[in-house]
Design a protein around this motif. Sequence first.
Motif, short mmCIF file in Angstrom:
data_model
loop_
_atom_site.label_atom_id
_atom_site.label_comp_id
_atom_site.label_asym_id
_atom_site.label_seq_id
_atom_site.Cartn_x
_atom_site.Cartn_y
_atom_site.Cartn_z
N ASP A 1 -12.83 -17.11 25.60
CA ASP A 1 -14.25 -17.13 25.97
C ASP A 1 -14.68 -15.92 26.78
OD1 ASP A 1 -14.76 -19.45 24.60
OD2 ASP A 1 -14.90 -20.73 26.38
N LEU A 2 -13.75 -15.25 27.46
CA LEU A 2 -14.09 -14.08 28.25
C LEU A 2 -13.99 -12.77 27.45
CD1 LEU A 2 -12.34 -14.97 31.63
CD2 LEU A 2 -14.73 -15.36 30.95
N ALA A 3 -13.43 -12.84 26.24
CA ALA A 3 -13.26 -11.65 25.40
C ALA A 3 -12.58 -10.53 26.20
CB ALA A 3 -14.59 -11.19 24.81
N MET A 4 -11.46 -10.88 26.78
CA MET A 4 -10.73 -9.93 27.63
C MET A 4 -10.15 -8.79 26.78
SD MET A 4 -11.09 -11.11 30.65
CE MET A 4 -9.83 -10.45 31.72
N PRO A 5 -9.97 -7.59 27.30
CA PRO A 5 -10.20 -7.24 28.70
C PRO A 5 -11.61 -6.70 28.97
CG PRO A 5 -9.08 -5.43 27.61
CD PRO A 5 -9.29 -6.52 26.58
N ASP A 6 -12.41 -6.48 27.93
CA ASP A 6 -13.66 -5.72 28.12
C ASP A 6 -14.93 -6.46 27.71
OD1 ASP A 6 -13.30 -5.78 25.41
OD2 ASP A 6 -13.09 -3.62 25.17
N GLY A 7 -14.83 -7.74 27.35
CA GLY A 7 -16.01 -8.49 26.95
C GLY A 7 -16.53 -8.17 25.55
N ASN A 8 -15.77 -7.41 24.78
CA ASN A 8 -16.18 -7.04 23.42
C ASN A 8 -16.36 -8.31 22.58
OD1 ASN A 8 -16.26 -6.21 20.70
ND2 ASN A 8 -14.91 -4.48 21.08
N PRO A 9 -17.54 -8.52 21.97
CA PRO A 9 -17.77 -9.72 21.15
C PRO A 9 -16.78 -9.88 20.00
CG PRO A 9 -19.82 -8.51 21.48
CD PRO A 9 -18.72 -7.67 22.05
N LEU A 10 -16.14 -8.81 19.55
CA LEU A 10 -15.14 -8.89 18.49
C LEU A 10 -13.86 -9.58 18.96
CD1 LEU A 10 -15.47 -5.39 16.80
CD2 LEU A 10 -16.25 -7.58 15.90
N HIS A 11 -13.78 -9.86 20.27
CA HIS A 11 -12.61 -10.51 20.86
C HIS A 11 -12.95 -11.87 21.47
CE1 HIS A 11 -11.20 -6.11 21.56
NE2 HIS A 11 -11.08 -6.47 20.30
N LYS A 12 -14.14 -12.39 21.18
CA LYS A 12 -14.62 -13.63 21.78
C LYS A 12 -14.26 -14.83 20.92
CE LYS A 12 -18.70 -15.07 24.31
NZ LYS A 12 -18.21 -14.81 25.63
N THR A 13 -14.17 -16.01 21.54
CA THR A 13 -13.85 -17.24 20.81
C THR A 13 -14.71 -17.37 19.55
OG1 THR A 13 -13.16 -18.37 22.83
CG2 THR A 13 -13.79 -19.76 20.95
#
Length: 184
Positions: A94-106
């Motif tokens: 949910d935090l799209a770590m480490p940078d908040g990139n939406p491509l890494h979000k739930t």
Amino acid sequence: MNEFTYIFDGQSIEGWRMAGPGKFVLVEYDKSLRSEGGMGLLWYIKKKYKDFVLKIDWKVSRTDDNSGIFVRFSNPDNDPMIAVNTGYEIQIDDLAMPDGNPLHKTGAIYNLAAPSNTASKPVGKWNTFEIEVTGQKYRVTLNSEKVIPEFIGNRNTEGYIGIQNHNADSHVSFKNIMIKEKNM
């Protein structure tokens, strides 16, 4: 008509194998698997799947937990990176770590398609992914909301199913892992 079949029924991990470090622990009270340890992949070894709908329940124990569901990857043997490089990961973070990139979000198809919205439930609550795969078309629904209406891939059209343990601090639980094959 095809029905959903359990590939993890909450009783045992028969038919599943670990690739890489870390492990999954069977939690008896809620019939789930909980990730522990380092980066790894628990994968279902009994069958490669072509076109299917995969349903899977999951929950995080902390806001910054990270995991994913892998689909259509080649035999990883003991190298979880094979799943990363040959299949697709549906992300849990949910935090799209480490940078908040939406491509890494739930709900994202990791690094390739961002979810249209955030549909996950609070920490400790069960969520349900429904991942539909037909040819090279991928659709992701999270808690009855379409978060990836359509993604066109270009990787394997057949492969294995797996769940990720991301790092030692993440404890993500999975249960009710079911699949319904299409066009059989």
